[in-house]
Design a protein around this motif. Structure first.
Motif, PDB file in Angstrom:
ATOM      1  N   THR A 142       7.527   3.651   5.952  1.00  0.00           N
ATOM      2  CA  THR A 142       7.576   3.587   4.495  1.00  0.00           C
ATOM      3  C   THR A 142       7.509   5.007   3.938  1.00  0.00           C
ATOM      4  O   THR A 142       7.219   5.963   4.658  1.00  0.00           O
ATOM      5  CB  THR A 142       6.405   2.768   3.940  1.00  0.00           C
ATOM      6  N   GLU A 143       7.753   5.116   2.657  1.00  0.00           N
ATOM      7  CA  GLU A 143       7.788   6.439   2.033  1.00  0.00           C
ATOM      8  C   GLU A 143       6.458   7.170   2.166  1.00  0.00           C
ATOM      9  O   GLU A 143       6.428   8.367   2.483  1.00  0.00           O
ATOM     10  CB  GLU A 143       8.163   6.298   0.557  1.00  0.00           C
ATOM     11  N   SER A 144       5.362   6.477   1.932  1.00  0.00           N
ATOM     12  CA  SER A 144       4.064   7.144   1.967  1.00  0.00           C
ATOM     13  C   SER A 144       3.689   7.596   3.374  1.00  0.00           C
ATOM     14  O   SER A 144       3.150   8.689   3.568  1.00  0.00           O
ATOM     15  CB  SER A 144       2.973   6.229   1.411  1.00  0.00           C
ATOM     16  N   THR A 145       3.973   6.778   4.375  1.00  0.00           N
ATOM     17  CA  THR A 145       3.671   7.163   5.757  1.00  0.00           C
ATOM     18  C   THR A 145       4.514   8.356   6.172  1.00  0.00           C
ATOM     19  O   THR A 145       4.035   9.271   6.847  1.00  0.00           O
ATOM     20  CB  THR A 145       3.900   5.982   6.713  1.00  0.00           C
ATOM     21  N   CYS A 158      -1.810  -1.729   9.589  1.00  0.00           N
ATOM     22  CA  CYS A 158      -0.988  -1.201   8.501  1.00  0.00           C
ATOM     23  C   CYS A 158      -0.845   0.295   8.725  1.00  0.00           C
ATOM     24  O   CYS A 158      -1.849   0.999   8.872  1.00  0.00           O
ATOM     25  CB  CYS A 158      -1.655  -1.487   7.153  1.00  0.00           C
ATOM     26  N   TYR A 206       0.826  -1.200   0.000  1.00  0.00           N
ATOM     27  CA  TYR A 206       0.000   0.000   0.000  1.00  0.00           C
ATOM     28  C   TYR A 206       0.867   1.259   0.000  1.00  0.00           C
ATOM     29  O   TYR A 206       0.391   2.335  -0.374  1.00  0.00           O
ATOM     30  CB  TYR A 206      -0.886   0.029   1.243  1.00  0.00           C
ATOM     31  N   GLY A 207       2.103   1.108   0.444  1.00  0.00           N
ATOM     32  CA  GLY A 207       2.966   2.275   0.631  1.00  0.00           C
ATOM     33  C   GLY A 207       3.274   3.058  -0.626  1.00  0.00           C
ATOM     34  O   GLY A 207       3.714   4.205  -0.553  1.00  0.00           O
ATOM     35  N   THR A 208       3.035   2.473  -1.792  1.00  0.00           N
ATOM     36  CA  THR A 208       3.300   3.176  -3.048  1.00  0.00           C
ATOM     37  C   THR A 208       2.010   3.638  -3.724  1.00  0.00           C
ATOM     38  O   THR A 208       2.059   4.202  -4.818  1.00  0.00           O
ATOM     39  CB  THR A 208       4.059   2.260  -4.017  1.00  0.00           C
ATOM     40  N   SER A 239      11.962   2.131   3.298  1.00  0.00           N
ATOM     41  CA  SER A 239      11.150   1.122   2.613  1.00  0.00           C
ATOM     42  C   SER A 239      11.906  -0.174   2.367  1.00  0.00           C
ATOM     43  O   SER A 239      11.299  -1.254   2.279  1.00  0.00           O
ATOM     44  CB  SER A 239      10.638   1.689   1.287  1.00  0.00           C
ATOM     45  N   CYS A 276       6.316   1.047  10.797  1.00  0.00           N
ATOM     46  CA  CYS A 276       5.818   0.098   9.807  1.00  0.00           C
ATOM     47  C   CYS A 276       5.721  -1.248  10.508  1.00  0.00           C
ATOM     48  O   CYS A 276       6.640  -1.616  11.260  1.00  0.00           O
ATOM     49  CB  CYS A 276       6.764   0.006   8.602  1.00  0.00           C
ATOM     50  N   ALA A 280      12.290   7.689   5.710  1.00  0.00           N
ATOM     51  CA  ALA A 280      11.708   6.571   4.968  1.00  0.00           C
ATOM     52  C   ALA A 280      12.730   5.440   4.855  1.00  0.00           C
ATOM     53  O   ALA A 280      13.882   5.673   4.488  1.00  0.00           O
ATOM     54  CB  ALA A 280      11.279   7.028   3.579  1.00  0.00           C
ATOM     55  N   THR A 305       0.309   2.624   6.663  1.00  0.00           N
ATOM     56  CA  THR A 305      -0.151   3.408   5.524  1.00  0.00           C
ATOM     57  C   THR A 305      -1.668   3.540   5.527  1.00  0.00           C
ATOM     58  O   THR A 305      -2.215   4.637   5.362  1.00  0.00           O
ATOM     59  CB  THR A 305       0.314   2.763   4.208  1.00  0.00           C
TER      60      THR A 305
END
Length: 286
Positions: free
Chosen positions: A125-128, A80, A49-51, A153, A197, A151, A82
């Motif tokens: 992760t990057e998105s979080t 999760c 989901y992170g992307t 990931s 994460c 981040a 994200t």
């Protein structure tokens, strides 16, 4: 409108994640609430989901909850980071009659309670990280806190492949954490690091070796389990029956791989027969 959910104390707690990382939360729930029946859904067809965009994650999360509701659950745990960052408020508004809890608020609260210097690091992760979910949650609880996020990931791949320890793993971790640790070193007082994460607790020992004893790690899984216990207790929904609770697993793709990789995250052996392949995309989101 959300479907009506009939709740009773012996109904299951629904737990969902994009894949296998949320099994660390399931571990904590199993330990804290051994009498509860648990149903875990891993959306392995659409991991990570992170992307994904916030719109996509909200759609996936609502489909997951609808699928879990068909199993007559009494609460939902978003295992999760994200999805917690992007979909928690949406799910709580969509399903007002069922407790929906994420992992970010409990993790932020634990970090604020643990820190003495009020200087907190977050790895996610990057998105979080981009969403700044932990930063906002921590500042909301502790306005004068200093929060730095990084981040990481790559840690997800390490965790899933079972690369949890050893010199090479620690070198990779050190390289990834270098910007955060160097920035934290300016004040010399970062004393708390949030594992933002659900994959990262599998690397906890190696991360601890890299950051050293002066920086304490926060695993949001344990604090999330405590929050779930408190919430169910207040709602009168704790299962007080003496037998151990049951476990069920749902995945949206690759049940064989799920069973294999799950051994890196879950404290119990998962039998292939207990993993059901489901298609949740027909649970249309509103």
């Amino acid at each position: 409108m959300a479907e009506q959910n009939v709740r009773s104390s012996d109904a299951a707690i629904g737990v969902f994640d994009s894949g296998v990382g949320g099994l660390t939360v399931l571990n904590a729930l199993r330990a804290a609430l051994p009498h509860e029946n648990l149903v875990y859904l891993g959306d392995t067809a659409r991991v990570p989901y992170g992307t994904k965009s916030a719109v996509s994650v909200m759609r996936y999360a609502e489909q997951a909850v609808r699928a879990l509701q068909s199993r007559h659950i009494k609460a939902v745990v978003i295992a999760c980071n994200t999805a917690s960052a992007m979909a928690l408020e949406h799910l709580q508004a969509t399903y007002p009659d069922i407790p929906v809890l994420g992992v970010i608020e409990p993790g932020a609260l634990a970090a604020c309670r643990q820190t003495s210097s009020r200087h907190i690091g977050v790895i996610a992760t990057e998105s979080t990280t981009y969403n700044q979910a932990y930063q906002k949650a921590i500042i909301n609880l502790m306005p004068d806190a200093r929060v730095r996020a990084q981040a990481c990931s790559l840690f997800v791949a390490l965790a899933e492949e079972g690369w949890h320890s050893g010199e090479l793993v620690e070198k990779i971790i050190a390289k990834c954490l270098q910007p955060l640790l160097e920035a934290g070193g300016e004040g010399g007082d970062m004393d708390t690091l949030v594992l933002g994460c659900t994959h990262f607790p599998a690397l906890g020992e190696a991360i601890a070796n890299v950051v050293g004893p002066d920086i304490k790690l926060v695993d949001s899984a344990v604090t999330t389990a405590a929050a779930v216990s408190e919430r169910l207790g207040l709602a009168g929904l704790l299962n007080k029956q003496s037998p151990a609770g049951t476990l069920g697993f749902l995945v949206t793709d690759g049940p064989e791989r799920f069973v294999r990789v799950a051994n890196n995250f879950f404290n119990e052996t998962i039998a292939s027969a207990s993993v059901e392949l489901v298609d949740i995309q027909h649970y249309s989101a509103t």
